[in-house]
Motif scaffolding. Structure first.
Motif, PDB file in Angstrom:
ATOM      1  N   PRO A  93       0.809  -1.219   0.000  1.00 27.95           N
ATOM      2  CA  PRO A  93       0.000   0.000   0.000  1.00 27.95           C
ATOM      3  C   PRO A  93       0.845   1.273   0.000  1.00 27.95           C
ATOM      4  N   LEU A  94       1.927   1.278   0.769  1.00 26.78           N
ATOM      5  CA  LEU A  94       2.805   2.451   0.781  1.00 26.78           C
ATOM      6  C   LEU A  94       3.430   2.679  -0.590  1.00 26.78           C
ATOM      7  N   THR A  95       3.912   1.611  -1.206  1.00 22.84           N
ATOM      8  CA  THR A  95       4.562   1.718  -2.505  1.00 22.84           C
ATOM      9  C   THR A  95       3.578   2.163  -3.578  1.00 22.84           C
ATOM     10  N   GLU A  96       2.380   1.596  -3.557  1.00 22.84           N
ATOM     11  CA  GLU A  96       1.397   1.912  -4.597  1.00 22.84           C
ATOM     12  C   GLU A  96       0.828   3.318  -4.472  1.00 22.84           C
ATOM     13  N   ARG A  97       0.867   3.895  -3.285  1.00 17.89           N
ATOM     14  CA  ARG A  97       0.345   5.258  -3.102  1.00 17.89           C
ATOM     15  C   ARG A  97       1.421   6.318  -3.253  1.00 17.89           C
ATOM     16  N   SER A  98       2.622   5.924  -3.575  1.00 14.42           N
ATOM     17  CA  SER A  98       3.693   6.906  -3.739  1.00 14.42           C
ATOM     18  C   SER A  98       3.938   7.176  -5.217  1.00 14.42           C
ATOM     19  N   GLY A  99       4.506   8.334  -5.486  1.00 10.90           N
ATOM     20  CA  GLY A  99       4.769   8.720  -6.862  1.00 10.90           C
ATOM     21  C   GLY A  99       6.197   8.481  -7.291  1.00 10.90           C
ATOM     22  N   GLY A 100       6.925   7.662  -6.571  1.00 10.19           N
ATOM     23  CA  GLY A 100       8.321   7.388  -6.898  1.00 10.19           C
ATOM     24  C   GLY A 100       9.145   7.226  -5.639  1.00 10.19           C
ATOM     25  N   ARG A 101      10.438   7.055  -5.818  1.00 15.24           N
ATOM     26  CA  ARG A 101      11.347   6.768  -4.703  1.00 15.24           C
ATOM     27  C   ARG A 101      11.356   7.881  -3.649  1.00 15.24           C
ATOM     28  N   VAL A 102      11.448   9.125  -4.072  1.00 18.84           N
ATOM     29  CA  VAL A 102      11.513  10.247  -3.129  1.00 18.84           C
ATOM     30  C   VAL A 102      10.194  10.366  -2.368  1.00 18.84           C
ATOM     31  N   ASP A 103       9.087  10.245  -3.082  1.00 19.50           N
ATOM     32  CA  ASP A 103       7.776  10.307  -2.450  1.00 19.50           C
ATOM     33  C   ASP A 103       7.579   9.149  -1.480  1.00 19.50           C
ATOM     34  N   LEU A 104       8.043   7.967  -1.847  1.00 20.69           N
ATOM     35  CA  LEU A 104       7.933   6.799  -0.966  1.00 20.69           C
ATOM     36  C   LEU A 104       8.730   7.019   0.313  1.00 20.69           C
ATOM     37  N   GLU A 105       9.941   7.533   0.183  1.00 21.36           N
ATOM     38  CA  GLU A 105      10.755   7.783   1.376  1.00 21.36           C
ATOM     39  C   GLU A 105      10.069   8.794   2.291  1.00 21.36           C
ATOM     40  N   GLU A 106       9.520   9.850   1.722  1.00 17.92           N
ATOM     41  CA  GLU A 106       8.814  10.859   2.525  1.00 17.92           C
ATOM     42  C   GLU A 106       7.584  10.251   3.199  1.00 17.92           C
ATOM     43  N   GLN A 107       6.879   9.408   2.482  1.00 14.14           N
ATOM     44  CA  GLN A 107       5.685   8.765   3.036  1.00 14.14           C
ATOM     45  C   GLN A 107       6.062   7.810   4.179  1.00 14.14           C
ATOM     46  N   VAL A 108       7.146   7.057   4.019  1.00 14.33           N
ATOM     47  CA  VAL A 108       7.600   6.154   5.085  1.00 14.33           C
ATOM     48  C   VAL A 108       8.002   6.972   6.312  1.00 14.33           C
ATOM     49  N   TRP A 109       8.735   8.068   6.111  1.00 12.79           N
ATOM     50  CA  TRP A 109       9.094   8.941   7.240  1.00 12.79           C
ATOM     51  C   TRP A 109       7.829   9.392   7.969  1.00 12.79           C
ATOM     52  N   ASP A 110       6.855   9.869   7.219  1.00 13.55           N
ATOM     53  CA  ASP A 110       5.628  10.398   7.804  1.00 13.55           C
ATOM     54  C   ASP A 110       4.896   9.326   8.614  1.00 13.55           C
ATOM     55  N   VAL A 111       4.734   8.151   8.035  1.00 11.23           N
ATOM     56  CA  VAL A 111       4.018   7.064   8.717  1.00 11.23           C
ATOM     57  C   VAL A 111       4.777   6.619   9.967  1.00 11.23           C
ATOM     58  N   VAL A 112       6.077   6.425   9.859  1.00 14.85           N
ATOM     59  CA  VAL A 112       6.880   5.977  11.008  1.00 14.85           C
ATOM     60  C   VAL A 112       6.819   7.014  12.133  1.00 14.85           C
ATOM     61  N   LEU A 113       7.028   8.276  11.798  1.00 14.18           N
ATOM     62  CA  LEU A 113       7.012   9.315  12.834  1.00 14.18           C
ATOM     63  C   LEU A 113       5.647   9.400  13.524  1.00 14.18           C
ATOM     64  N   HIS A 114       4.570   9.339  12.749  1.00 13.63           N
ATOM     65  CA  HIS A 114       3.243   9.441  13.357  1.00 13.63           C
ATOM     66  C   HIS A 114       2.900   8.213  14.206  1.00 13.63           C
ATOM     67  N   ARG A 115       3.275   7.047  13.755  1.00 16.64           N
ATOM     68  CA  ARG A 115       2.988   5.839  14.551  1.00 16.64           C
ATOM     69  C   ARG A 115       3.824   5.809  15.826  1.00 16.64           C
ATOM     70  N   LEU A 116       5.099   6.158  15.741  1.00 14.22           N
ATOM     71  CA  LEU A 116       5.933   6.180  16.948  1.00 14.22           C
ATOM     72  C   LEU A 116       5.455   7.263  17.908  1.00 14.22           C
ATOM     73  N   ALA A 117       5.050   8.399  17.378  1.00  7.61           N
ATOM     74  CA  ALA A 117       4.515   9.466  18.232  1.00  7.61           C
ATOM     75  C   ALA A 117       3.246   9.006  18.940  1.00  7.61           C
ATOM     76  N   GLU A 118       2.439   8.241  18.235  1.00 11.40           N
ATOM     77  CA  GLU A 118       1.213   7.685  18.829  1.00 11.40           C
ATOM     78  C   GLU A 118       1.554   6.720  19.969  1.00 11.40           C
ATOM     79  N   VAL A 119       2.530   5.865  19.743  1.00 13.16           N
ATOM     80  CA  VAL A 119       2.916   4.874  20.753  1.00 13.16           C
ATOM     81  C   VAL A 119       3.546   5.550  21.967  1.00 13.16           C
ATOM     82  N   TRP A 120       4.443   6.502  21.715  1.00 14.71           N
ATOM     83  CA  TRP A 120       5.179   7.148  22.810  1.00 14.71           C
ATOM     84  C   TRP A 120       4.480   8.390  23.346  1.00 14.71           C
ATOM     85  N   GLN A 121       3.341   8.753  22.763  1.00 12.91           N
ATOM     86  CA  GLN A 121       2.542   9.897  23.193  1.00 12.91           C
ATOM     87  C   GLN A 121       3.355  11.190  23.218  1.00 12.91           C
ATOM     88  N   VAL A 122       3.998  11.457  22.091  1.00 11.89           N
ATOM     89  CA  VAL A 122       4.744  12.699  21.893  1.00 11.89           C
ATOM     90  C   VAL A 122       4.338  13.260  20.524  1.00 11.89           C
TER      91      VAL A 122
END
Length: 130
Positions: A93-122
């Motif tokens: 799903p992440l790969t298919e919703r991205s517009g290329g390598r740079v967009d995929l990397e940005e999307q992975v950063w965004d998802v990881v940061l938001h999920r970790l922030a959710e877990v650690w409540q920051v």
């Protein structure tokens, strides 16, 4: 007259001063995505050491959804396994919703940061080293 054929089945990227163990000539899509996720997680290592909760980030190809699912396919999820919190990233799903390598990397950063922030409540901004 007999000719000798050269065996060209050796590694395409030989070891050198900048790559002592050689460079992989080709990565599968799964390996490339795993490499991308590892690159995103490396700068966040200090947060994993500082937080009291044990968190693991894992990659799955796709989520298992019930047949009656009608919403968008999720990009990630959070689950508990004993004392460990799992942040699960869904590669396809992440790969298919991205517009290329740079967009995929940005999307992975965004998802990881938001999920970790959710877990650690920051705030995700507090985690972002970029």
């Amino acid at each position: 007259m007999r000719t000798r054929r050269r065996d060209a089945r050796g590694p395409l990227a030989l070891p050198g001063p900048l790559s002592p163990r050689s460079v992989p000539a080709h990565r599968t899509p799964r390996e490339a995505f795993d490499h991308l996720v590892a690159g995103v997680l490396a700068p966040l290592a200090k947060h994993f050491d500082a937080e009291p909760d044990q968190v693991e980030v894992v990659v799955e190809d796709v989520p298992l959804l019930p047949p009656e699912w009608s919403e968008d396919v999720p990009l990630s999820s959070v689950a508990r396994r004993g004392d460990v919190t799992l942040v699960v990233l869904y590669r396809r799903p992440l790969t298919e919703r991205s517009g290329g390598r740079v967009d995929l990397e940005e999307q992975v950063w965004d998802v990881v940061l938001h999920r970790l922030a959710e877990v650690w409540q920051v705030s995700p901004d507090d985690l972002d080293p970029r």
